[in-house]
Write an enzyme that holds these catalytic residues in place. Structure first.
Site, mmCIF file in Angstrom:
data_model
loop_
_atom_site.group_PDB
_atom_site.id
_atom_site.type_symbol
_atom_site.label_atom_id
_atom_site.label_comp_id
_atom_site.label_asym_id
_atom_site.label_seq_id
_atom_site.Cartn_x
_atom_site.Cartn_y
_atom_site.Cartn_z
ATOM 1 N N CYS A 44 -1.727 2.461 3.167
ATOM 2 C CA CYS A 44 -1.962 2.156 4.583
ATOM 3 C C CYS A 44 -3.450 1.941 4.862
ATOM 4 O O CYS A 44 -3.817 1.157 5.742
ATOM 5 C CB CYS A 44 -1.389 3.253 5.475
ATOM 6 S SG CYS A 44 -2.003 4.912 5.111
ATOM 7 N N HIS B 112 -2.457 9.063 8.007
ATOM 8 C CA HIS B 112 -1.965 7.693 8.016
ATOM 9 C C HIS B 112 -2.945 6.793 8.750
ATOM 10 O O HIS B 112 -3.522 7.178 9.770
ATOM 11 C CB HIS B 112 -0.592 7.653 8.706
ATOM 12 C CG HIS B 112 0.040 6.301 8.704
ATOM 13 N ND1 HIS B 112 0.354 5.614 7.566
ATOM 14 C CD2 HIS B 112 0.420 5.499 9.755
ATOM 15 C CE1 HIS B 112 0.909 4.452 7.878
ATOM 16 N NE2 HIS B 112 0.955 4.359 9.188
#
Length: 387
Positions: free
Chosen positions: A68, A334
């Protein structure tokens, strides 16, 4: 990964035959809007398009296992039209160094897939593979730092595309103005992202001041508060005068020994694109933590003139065009991206394969980690040649 619609340059055909993991193209739906058609229709009638329609430059990226951080950075770079058009137009080919051009070529094909392709989501696997051949840390399935990845990618692109030239410059000495010629390197990366910091270093013993220059592509800003502050607070903290003592003393050529010194920085050359890294990760030995400070940053008219010297143009203002967010803790979490779309002028959230429009009010995020600002308005990138 989405198969490109045109063939790679001859020198890279073998490379792409070995590395491309192509997928069968799904047929175009009746809702697919090509860049040229979208531009024409938007001029004719705003009713024919809607935010739900797929636009070029709104392609998701598949997560390859804790990638990510890579996807968020690539989406931000894809939102920078002058950079994208440089690759879509094929201009990069004339500057390419064949001995280390794999990264730039893979980047060009990925940008083409993301801007002009037929897919809602593509895989950046080839690009990651090329980067991983040079830096294996980016191929292991563990979380990496988005800022470090960004700097690495910009450096690799610069090395692959740089041109050397000689320029005339002037250096100030205590007695005369010296004319000298120095070598320099330029690329699309330096043209867009490179700025220069000037440091005035004053010996606190003899009061002699010397100058030091340093180029930058990313400015890492300290966060002066643990609760809330503004981007201007971070900038003021970065550019305030600092005192170097103890192990940080400088060697004074006049005193001929190490001395305490006062250091003051300013921006000697402001880049067209300025990237701010908010230093949320505090690591001191075994002690690690993430600062969750809510930092207010303007979406438009960021004024950097208080920190620029000499000020060549009046009130240089910058507008936000992209953000990398980090959610979670230091050892995990994330990454996502917010990017302003050049064509629609709307903001979108990029969460790996998921792309969604967001209101402008949502762009202000307590998770902001990297901020991309531009001082020039973007035009829509177009593909003018085949490559």
């Amino acid at each position: 990964m989405a198969s490109p619609s045109t063939s790679a340059p001859d020198d890279f055909n073998i490379f792409y035959s070995l590395h491309f993991l192509s997928q069968p193209k799904r047929p175009l739906s009746s809702e697919t809007v090509h860049l040229e058609h979208l531009k024409d229709s938007s001029e004719e009638s705003n009713d024919e398009t809607s935010p739900s329609q797929p636009y070029q430059g709104l392609t998701g990226l598949r997560n390859l296992g804790n990638t990510c951080y890579m996807n968020a950075v690539l989406q931000c770079l894809c939102s920078i039209s002058p950079l994208v058009e440089y690759f879509l137009s094929g201009k990069y080919v004339t500057s390419l160094h064949k001995e280390n051009g794999e990264v730039a070529t893979a980047f060009a094909y990925l940008m083409a897939d993301m801007w002009l392709g037929e897919f809602e989501c593509v895989s950046p696997e080839v690009f990651r593979s090329v980067i991983g051949d040079l830096c294996p840390a980016f191929t292991v399935k563990t979380q990496q730092d988005a800022q470090e990845f960004l700097i690495y990618v910009l450096n690799e692109l610069h090395e692959a595309l740089k041109k050397s030239y000689k320029r005339r410059c002037y250096g100030n000495t205590s007695t005369s103005r010296e004319d000298r010629r120095t070598g320099s390197e330029t690329s699309i990366i330096t043209q867009l992202f490179e700025g220069q910091l000037n440091y005035d270093i004053t010996c606190l013993e003899c009061q002699t001041t010397t100058d030091k220059n340093e180029v930058f592509t990313v400015l890492s800003l300290p966060i002066p508060s643990e609760s809330a502050c503004s981007l201007q607070d971070c900038l003021e903290c970065f550019f305030q005068q600092d005192t170097l003592t103890w192990n940080n003393q400088i060697h004074c050529s006049f005193c001929e020994t190490k001395q305490d010194a006062a250091v003051k920085a300013n921006i000697g050359k402001a880049p067209k694109m300025v990237i701010f890294h908010l230093k949320r990760f505090d690591c001191q030995g075994s002690y690690k933590r993430k600062l969750g400070t809510n930092i207010y940053y303007p979406l438009s008219n960021l004024d950097l003139s208080p920190y620029i010297y000499p000020l060549f143009r009046k009130n240089p203002k910058y507008n936000l065009c992209a953000v990398v967010n980090h959610f979670g803790y230091l050892d995990g979490g994330h990454y996502t991206a917010f990017c302003k779309h050049t064509l629609t002028q709307n903001w979108y959230s990029f969460d790996d394969a998921q792309v969604s429009e967001i209101p402008q009010s949502s762009v202000q995020s307590a998770a902001a980690y990297l901020l991309f600002y531009t001082c020039k308005a973007f035009s829509v990138p177009t593909k003018t040649t085949k490559y």
